[in-house]
Design an enzyme around this catalytic site. Structure first.
Site, short mmCIF file in Angstrom:
data_model
loop_
_atom_site.label_atom_id
_atom_site.label_comp_id
_atom_site.label_asym_id
_atom_site.label_seq_id
_atom_site.Cartn_x
_atom_site.Cartn_y
_atom_site.Cartn_z
N ASN A 114 0.83 -1.19 0.00
CA ASN A 114 0.00 0.00 0.00
C ASN A 114 0.87 1.25 0.00
O ASN A 114 1.97 1.27 0.55
CB ASN A 114 -0.95 -0.01 1.21
N PHE A 118 -1.71 8.11 4.45
CA PHE A 118 -2.50 8.70 5.54
C PHE A 118 -3.76 9.39 4.99
O PHE A 118 -4.10 10.51 5.39
CB PHE A 118 -1.70 9.71 6.36
N SER A 181 5.42 5.12 8.76
CA SER A 181 4.83 4.87 7.45
C SER A 181 5.83 5.27 6.36
O SER A 181 6.43 6.34 6.43
CB SER A 181 3.55 5.69 7.27
N ASN A 183 4.99 6.01 3.40
CA ASN A 183 4.22 6.67 2.35
C ASN A 183 4.01 8.16 2.56
O ASN A 183 3.30 8.80 1.80
CB ASN A 183 2.86 5.97 2.20
N THR A 184 4.62 8.71 3.62
CA THR A 184 4.66 10.15 3.83
C THR A 184 6.12 10.57 3.76
O THR A 184 6.95 10.06 4.52
CB THR A 184 4.06 10.55 5.19
N LYS A 223 5.14 3.63 16.95
CA LYS A 223 5.15 2.56 15.95
C LYS A 223 6.38 2.71 15.06
O LYS A 223 6.61 3.78 14.49
CB LYS A 223 3.88 2.61 15.10
N ASN A 252 5.62 -1.68 11.48
CA ASN A 252 4.86 -1.20 10.33
C ASN A 252 5.25 -2.04 9.10
O ASN A 252 5.84 -3.11 9.23
CB ASN A 252 5.18 0.29 10.12
N THR A 253 4.97 -1.52 7.92
CA THR A 253 5.29 -2.22 6.67
C THR A 253 6.76 -2.03 6.30
O THR A 253 7.45 -1.17 6.82
CB THR A 253 4.41 -1.70 5.53
N THR A 325 -3.29 -7.46 7.76
CA THR A 325 -3.27 -8.15 6.47
C THR A 325 -3.77 -9.58 6.60
O THR A 325 -4.45 -10.09 5.70
CB THR A 325 -1.85 -8.13 5.88
#
Length: 347
Positions: A114, A118, A181, A183-184, A223, A252-253, A325
């Site tokens: 993903n 956020f 994350s 993704n930020t 996290k 996290n991922t 997941t």
């Protein structure tokens, strides 16, 4: 538990035929509809109380942040037997997240990628949903996960976290600071020792003021990513207790693609979750416990697709586990499977 979720293994092929975000929204909306009609009953899960960050949980199997970003389905999800739930990540201001498509299945690896970014409706909507829920009033333990807006410069990230903490504090059983994350942009740089120390110092001071204002001390957790090396994990394990942080969520991922090379969608940008993260997160849990001893509560997350995977997280040093997941691939039956395995492991 509703017949819809008991039948999840039969329904999964139809859901997997849909675009992943569409399937996610449909699943949650169906669960919510069934719950609103009064057709759900709380899952018959025996109490297996555990203590986490000073909180007494009905059991050690929780829901990870990300499944219900806006807290719109707290009561419905609460019927599935979790011992605690974490919702979010929420940012101070609403933001759409990254462009579509941004969620990809890798079924052969039992994994997801993903790059959601956020996406959420902001603090006002989030808190209205939390206050509307009856989950906490019925004794449920609710964690609220906060992050920074994508357009907030990284050197101003603390402002967003401080705003988030102040807003969610009265409504949370614990608060998670999401700095991991992928993704930020630049968010993971906050895991560096100097950057993290500065952020945690401010949050700890803010928590003192909020505790005095509200008459209770809300635990804080951080996290972290699975991609940290041993020295980075050791630094975090030393640093969190120094700033009176109560817990750590590991993990996290991952950005690694070693376990999924050659599979469809493996080259997509974003964080990889599911089975490929299992060993990575397990190593982080083990290292944290070795370094921190009893100074930190540890929640193990990543790659839990069977009950034995939850039990191995506990054996490695986790106090509790969270699922995400694995629920996509196994459905809600995974909750009871994990609880049984964890209960056996603790005898």
């Amino acid at each position: 538990m509703s017949a819809f979720f008991q039948a999840y293994p039969l329904l999964r092929p139809a859901l997997f035929a849909l675009e992943p975000e569409t399937a996610h929204a449909l699943t949650l909306s169906t669960l919510q509809r069934v719950h609103d009609l009064g057709w759900t009953r709380p899952a018959r899960v025996p109490d297996r109380p555990v203590t986490l960050m000073g909180l007494t949980l009905p059991n050690a199997v929780g829901l990870a942040a990300g499944l219900d970003k806006n807290g719109a389905h707290i009561d419905a999800l609460g019927s599935l037997g979790f011992g605690f739930m974490e919702i979010g990540t929420v940012t101070p201001r609403p933001q759409p997240g990254n462009p579509l498509p941004r969620l990809f299945r890798l079924p052969r690896a039992q994994a997801l990628i993903n790059r959601m970014g956020f996406n959420n409706d902001g603090l006002d909507v989030f808190l209205a949903n939390v206050q509307r829920s009856g989950y906490r009033a019925r004794g449920g333990i609710l964690g609220l996960n906060i992050g920074k807006n994508a357009d907030t410069p990284i050197d101003k990230a603390a402002d967003d976290y401080m705003a988030g903490l102040a807003a969610v504090y009265p409504h949370a059983d614990y608060v998670t600071i999401n700095i991991s994350s992928p993704n930020t942009q630049n968010l993971r740089s906050l895991q560096g020792a100097d950057e993290l120390s500065g952020l945690l110092r401010q949050l700890d001071q803010a928590r003192d003021a909020l505790a005095a204002e509200h008459g209770r001390r809300v635990p804080l957790a951080v996290k972290i990513a699975p991609d940290l090396d041993e020295s980075q994990v050791d630094a975090i394990a030393d640093l969190l207790p120094r700033h009176r942080i109560d817990g750590v969520i590991a993990t996290n991922t991952t950005l690694s693609r070693d376990a999924v090379q050659g599979l469809p969608h493996a080259g997509e940008a974003g964080g990889l979750s599911g089975a490929p993260v299992r060993e990575m997160s397990l190593r982080v849990v083990e290292r944290l416990r070795r370094q921190a001893g009893d100074a930190l509560a540890i929640i193990g997350v990543g790659g839990i697709l069977e009950g034995r995977h939850a039990a191995e997280k506990i054996a490695a040093g986790a106090d509790a586990v969270q699922l995400y997941t694995g629920l996509i691939y196994r459905g809600p039956a995974l909750v009871g499977d994990c609880l049984s395995a964890v209960s056996r492991a603790r005898r």
